[in-house]
Design a protein around this motif. Structure first.
Motif, mmCIF file in Angstrom:
data_model
loop_
_atom_site.group_PDB
_atom_site.id
_atom_site.type_symbol
_atom_site.label_atom_id
_atom_site.label_comp_id
_atom_site.label_asym_id
_atom_site.label_seq_id
_atom_site.Cartn_x
_atom_site.Cartn_y
_atom_site.Cartn_z
ATOM 1 N N LEU A 4 5.806 -18.551 11.616
ATOM 2 C CA LEU A 4 5.228 -18.412 10.594
ATOM 3 C C LEU A 4 5.238 -17.071 9.939
ATOM 4 O O LEU A 4 4.559 -16.617 8.626
ATOM 5 C CB LEU A 4 3.456 -18.732 10.642
ATOM 6 N N VAL A 5 5.913 -16.086 10.596
ATOM 7 C CA VAL A 5 5.910 -14.524 10.384
ATOM 8 C C VAL A 5 6.574 -14.523 8.930
ATOM 9 O O VAL A 5 7.551 -15.132 8.512
ATOM 10 C CB VAL A 5 6.673 -13.737 11.213
ATOM 11 N N ILE A 6 5.934 -13.820 7.977
ATOM 12 C CA ILE A 6 6.216 -13.791 6.469
ATOM 13 C C ILE A 6 7.057 -12.544 6.324
ATOM 14 O O ILE A 6 6.317 -11.338 6.004
ATOM 15 C CB ILE A 6 5.037 -13.824 5.699
ATOM 16 N N LYS A 7 8.285 -12.474 6.153
ATOM 17 C CA LYS A 7 9.028 -11.353 6.266
ATOM 18 C C LYS A 7 9.160 -10.648 5.107
ATOM 19 O O LYS A 7 9.170 -9.389 4.882
ATOM 20 C CB LYS A 7 10.629 -11.692 6.723
ATOM 21 N N ASP A 8 8.796 -11.261 3.957
ATOM 22 C CA ASP A 8 8.683 -10.510 2.620
ATOM 23 C C ASP A 8 7.204 -10.424 2.100
ATOM 24 O O ASP A 8 7.053 -10.099 1.084
ATOM 25 C CB ASP A 8 9.558 -11.559 1.592
ATOM 26 N N PHE A 9 6.473 -10.240 2.899
ATOM 27 C CA PHE A 9 5.027 -10.010 2.661
ATOM 28 C C PHE A 9 5.056 -8.724 1.951
ATOM 29 O O PHE A 9 5.490 -7.548 2.683
ATOM 30 C CB PHE A 9 4.115 -10.121 3.687
ATOM 31 N N ILE A 10 4.528 -8.288 0.678
ATOM 32 C CA ILE A 10 5.053 -6.918 0.155
ATOM 33 C C ILE A 10 3.592 -6.125 0.532
ATOM 34 O O ILE A 10 2.594 -6.225 0.668
ATOM 35 C CB ILE A 10 4.488 -7.380 -1.420
ATOM 36 N N LYS A 11 4.356 -4.791 0.863
ATOM 37 C CA LYS A 11 3.488 -3.956 1.358
ATOM 38 C C LYS A 11 2.841 -3.061 0.165
ATOM 39 O O LYS A 11 3.633 -2.903 -0.859
ATOM 40 C CB LYS A 11 4.156 -2.941 2.444
ATOM 41 N N PRO A 12 1.969 -2.347 0.392
ATOM 42 C CA PRO A 12 1.297 -1.484 -0.732
ATOM 43 C C PRO A 12 2.352 -0.162 -0.699
ATOM 44 O O PRO A 12 3.208 0.283 0.032
ATOM 45 C CB PRO A 12 -0.156 -0.841 -0.147
ATOM 46 N N GLU A 13 2.480 0.390 -2.127
ATOM 47 C CA GLU A 13 3.404 1.345 -2.366
ATOM 48 C C GLU A 13 3.146 2.760 -1.537
ATOM 49 O O GLU A 13 3.955 3.301 -1.221
ATOM 50 C CB GLU A 13 3.230 1.734 -4.017
ATOM 51 N N SER A 14 1.929 2.669 -1.382
ATOM 52 C CA SER A 14 1.415 3.919 -0.607
ATOM 53 C C SER A 14 1.662 3.800 1.018
ATOM 54 O O SER A 14 1.827 4.773 1.785
ATOM 55 C CB SER A 14 -0.088 3.942 -0.714
ATOM 56 N N HIS A 15 2.338 2.743 1.394
ATOM 57 C CA HIS A 15 2.516 2.544 3.009
ATOM 58 C C HIS A 15 3.979 3.318 3.497
ATOM 59 O O HIS A 15 3.819 3.582 4.475
ATOM 60 C CB HIS A 15 2.613 0.982 3.237
ATOM 61 N N PHE A 16 4.664 3.523 2.339
ATOM 62 C CA PHE A 16 5.919 4.166 2.685
ATOM 63 C C PHE A 16 5.996 5.545 2.849
ATOM 64 O O PHE A 16 5.915 6.445 1.992
ATOM 65 C CB PHE A 16 6.996 3.806 1.825
ATOM 66 N N ASN A 17 5.875 6.074 4.210
ATOM 67 C CA ASN A 17 5.521 7.225 4.306
ATOM 68 C C ASN A 17 6.953 7.872 5.104
ATOM 69 O O ASN A 17 7.269 7.669 6.150
ATOM 70 C CB ASN A 17 4.398 7.437 5.398
ATOM 71 N N LEU A 18 7.542 8.601 4.228
ATOM 72 C CA LEU A 18 8.819 9.246 4.695
ATOM 73 C C LEU A 18 8.666 10.071 5.802
ATOM 74 O O LEU A 18 9.604 10.054 6.762
ATOM 75 C CB LEU A 18 9.407 10.378 3.589
ATOM 76 N N ALA A 52 4.000 11.932 -1.308
ATOM 77 C CA ALA A 52 3.006 11.041 -1.189
ATOM 78 C C ALA A 52 2.687 10.308 -2.455
ATOM 79 O O ALA A 52 2.912 10.813 -3.648
ATOM 80 C CB ALA A 52 1.759 11.656 -0.843
ATOM 81 N N SER A 53 2.374 8.939 -2.118
ATOM 82 C CA SER A 53 1.944 7.982 -3.367
ATOM 83 C C SER A 53 0.528 8.446 -3.718
ATOM 84 O O SER A 53 -0.273 9.109 -3.216
ATOM 85 C CB SER A 53 1.864 6.655 -2.869
ATOM 86 N N CYS A 62 -10.734 4.878 -5.730
ATOM 87 C CA CYS A 62 -10.830 4.582 -7.185
ATOM 88 C C CYS A 62 -9.993 3.461 -7.507
ATOM 89 O O CYS A 62 -10.187 2.381 -8.458
ATOM 90 C CB CYS A 62 -10.070 5.573 -7.996
ATOM 91 N N GLN A 63 -8.831 3.048 -6.839
ATOM 92 C CA GLN A 63 -7.893 2.045 -7.041
ATOM 93 C C GLN A 63 -8.357 0.891 -6.574
ATOM 94 O O GLN A 63 -8.774 -0.264 -7.145
ATOM 95 C CB GLN A 63 -6.525 2.177 -6.439
ATOM 96 N N GLU A 64 -9.451 0.883 -5.349
ATOM 97 C CA GLU A 64 -10.052 -0.315 -4.878
ATOM 98 C C GLU A 64 -11.198 -0.518 -5.785
ATOM 99 O O GLU A 64 -11.204 -2.022 -5.785
ATOM 100 C CB GLU A 64 -10.407 0.101 -3.380
ATOM 101 N N LYS A 79 -3.334 2.769 -10.885
ATOM 102 C CA LYS A 79 -1.918 2.207 -10.102
ATOM 103 C C LYS A 79 -1.834 3.189 -9.060
ATOM 104 O O LYS A 79 -2.317 4.316 -9.162
ATOM 105 C CB LYS A 79 -1.003 2.378 -11.329
ATOM 106 N N ILE A 80 -0.863 2.738 -8.201
ATOM 107 C CA ILE A 80 -0.299 3.725 -7.222
ATOM 108 C C ILE A 80 1.233 3.913 -7.702
ATOM 109 O O ILE A 80 1.910 3.467 -7.744
ATOM 110 C CB ILE A 80 -0.241 2.985 -5.881
ATOM 111 N N HIS A 81 1.039 5.327 -8.005
ATOM 112 C CA HIS A 81 2.338 6.108 -8.186
ATOM 113 C C HIS A 81 3.083 6.448 -7.136
ATOM 114 O O HIS A 81 2.605 7.437 -6.388
ATOM 115 C CB HIS A 81 2.204 6.935 -9.273
ATOM 116 N N ARG A 82 4.347 5.929 -6.951
ATOM 117 C CA ARG A 82 5.104 6.266 -5.834
ATOM 118 C C ARG A 82 6.340 7.092 -6.168
ATOM 119 O O ARG A 82 7.066 6.579 -6.767
ATOM 120 C CB ARG A 82 5.553 5.031 -4.771
ATOM 121 N N PRO A 83 6.298 8.366 -5.834
ATOM 122 C CA PRO A 83 7.483 9.325 -6.500
ATOM 123 C C PRO A 83 8.867 8.590 -6.316
ATOM 124 O O PRO A 83 9.219 7.943 -5.086
ATOM 125 C CB PRO A 83 7.459 10.374 -5.892
#
Ligand code: SF4
Ligand code: SF4
Length: 383
Positions: A280-294, A313-314, A358-360, A368-372
């Motif tokens: 049942l694993v949903i491989k394409d479940f979209i993560k929040p923009e802020s999740h991607f931490n270089l 940072a987002s 604020c977004q919540e 919005k979440i701005h991801r550079p």
């Protein structure tokens, strides 16, 4: 350590009564958790005044099903929540009405909580906080049933069973904790402390419709079709995160629980009852923009960390064409980084701690979440 998680298919909310009961039966049945005459508090996720079809809050049919089950076992049920924003009777009335809770209690004896008192609970075992203000209806009951919704979260990447308990902290104290613990890891460690302090008897997750993208209030609805339950909220979160393709290391509340020995090291160590999760694993479940931490992907000299953290940072960004100038974002902002003096919200980036409250809590989804671009490019490149 209890690593049991039950997983049941539930195609639509009209079938949720049977699904909820099946999920709890697999854990030993509701009578294992509720004795006749027990005072039971049910804590749904009612983060803000959102209609049920927005998939932000625990669905009212789901809530109704759990009330019916608890009352069948002889429980005396109260519904309690400290939603985002102010915690007063008027705010609770609005949330209960818009989120469908008034309908959910129809035909039952369940009561809605309007008592906004709270108690500072001392918790010397806490790793990050030793004392936590908790709303009184959660205290002095025999049974606590938590009803999280499976969603993404801009600050914590995922919100489920452990994060649902942040709604046991009264209004303004939430902002204070965000301000004091403004780094994600320490905030999540506090959430684990809070969970250990409140220790719900049972957590039953509304994963029929969840939310992906920039949750917990401004993402997109995502059909999942499941009800999941556990007596160990950490195990439930581990299973739910696996379902939406997060590793334990990617979700700080889960990883903190692993480090403290409160749950198995990974999903392989869970005892799944009912539906197997793997298919049942949903491989394409979209993560929040802020999740991607270089910075999680590369190691850098410490001197570069602060500069890069800020540059990559987002950040919250207001879309003024959607903004109604209500000022809710400024009121909820823990470090008071939003200025409304010009009539429209303006974010002081230097003060912003990127908690995404604020977004919540923006009622119009205008934050919005701005991801550079550099972040997008480098994460893709390094991956
Ligand atoms: S909460 Fe949203 S709509 Fe209200 S002022 Fe802030 S950005 Fe605008
Ligand atoms: S501006 Fe938004 S993200 Fe920044 S501190 Fe305030 S509430 Fe948090």
């Amino acid at each position: 350590m209890d690593n049991k998680v039950s997983v049941t298919k539930c195609e639509r909310y009209s079938e949720v009564q049977a699904a909820v009961e099946k999920a709890v039966d697999m854990l030993g049945g509701i009578e294992k958790f509720i004795k006749k005459g027990d005072k039971v508090v049910i804590k749904p996720n009612l983060v803000s005044k959102k209609k049920p079809d927005e998939a932000v809050t625990t669905n009212p049919d789901f809530l109704h099903a759990v009330i019916v089950m608890a009352e069948k076992a002889g429980g005396d049920v109260t519904i309690a929540e400290s939603p985002g924003g102010p915690y007063n009777a008027a705010a609770l009335k609005g949330v209960y009405s818009v989120c469908g809770v008034n309908e959910a209690i129809k035909g039952t004896n369940a009561k809605l909580n309007f008592d906004t008192s709270f108690t500072e609970v001392h918790f010397p075992e806490g790793k990050t906080v030793k004392s936590i203000p908790i709303i009184n209806p959660i205290l002095d009951v025999d049974v606590i049933i938590s009803l999280p919704k499976l969603k993404t979260h801009a600050m914590t990447s995922y919100t489920g069973a452990v994060k649902n308990l942040f709604g046991t902290i009264p209004g303004t104290y939430k902002a204070e904790l965000h301000f004091r613990l403004n780094e994600r890891k320490s905030f999540c460690s506090m959430l684990v402390d809070l969970h250990e302090c409140v220790k719900p008897t049972l957590s039953i997750m509304d994963a029929v419709w969840g939310m992906e993208g920039n949750g917990p209030t401004a993402g997109q609805n995502r059909y999942i079709g499941l009800v999941m339950a556990s007596a160990n909220a950490h195990a439930l979160d581990m299973a739910a995160c696996h379902l939406i393709d997060y590793t334990p290391e990617e979700v700080d509340t889960v990883y903190e629980a692993v480090k403290r020995g409160l749950v198995a090291k990974n999903a392989d160590g869970l005892e799944i009852l009912g539906e197997a999760i793997e298919p049942l694993v949903i491989k394409d479940f979209i993560k929040p923009e802020s999740h991607f931490n270089l910075l999680k992907l590369i190691s850098l000299p410490a001197s570069l960390n602060a500069w890069l953290t800020n540059a990559l940072a987002s950040k919250p960004k207001i879309n003024y064409s959607e903004c109604i100038r209500c000022g809710e974002c400024a009121m909820c902002c823990p470090p008071k980084a939003i200025d409304m003096s010009s009539g429209k919200p303006q974010i002081d980036e230097k003060k912003c701690i990127k908690c995404f409250c604020c977004q919540e809590l923006c009622p119009k989804g205008a934050v919005k979440i701005h991801r550079p671009i550099l972040n997008r490019f480098m994460v893709k490149f390094i991956k």
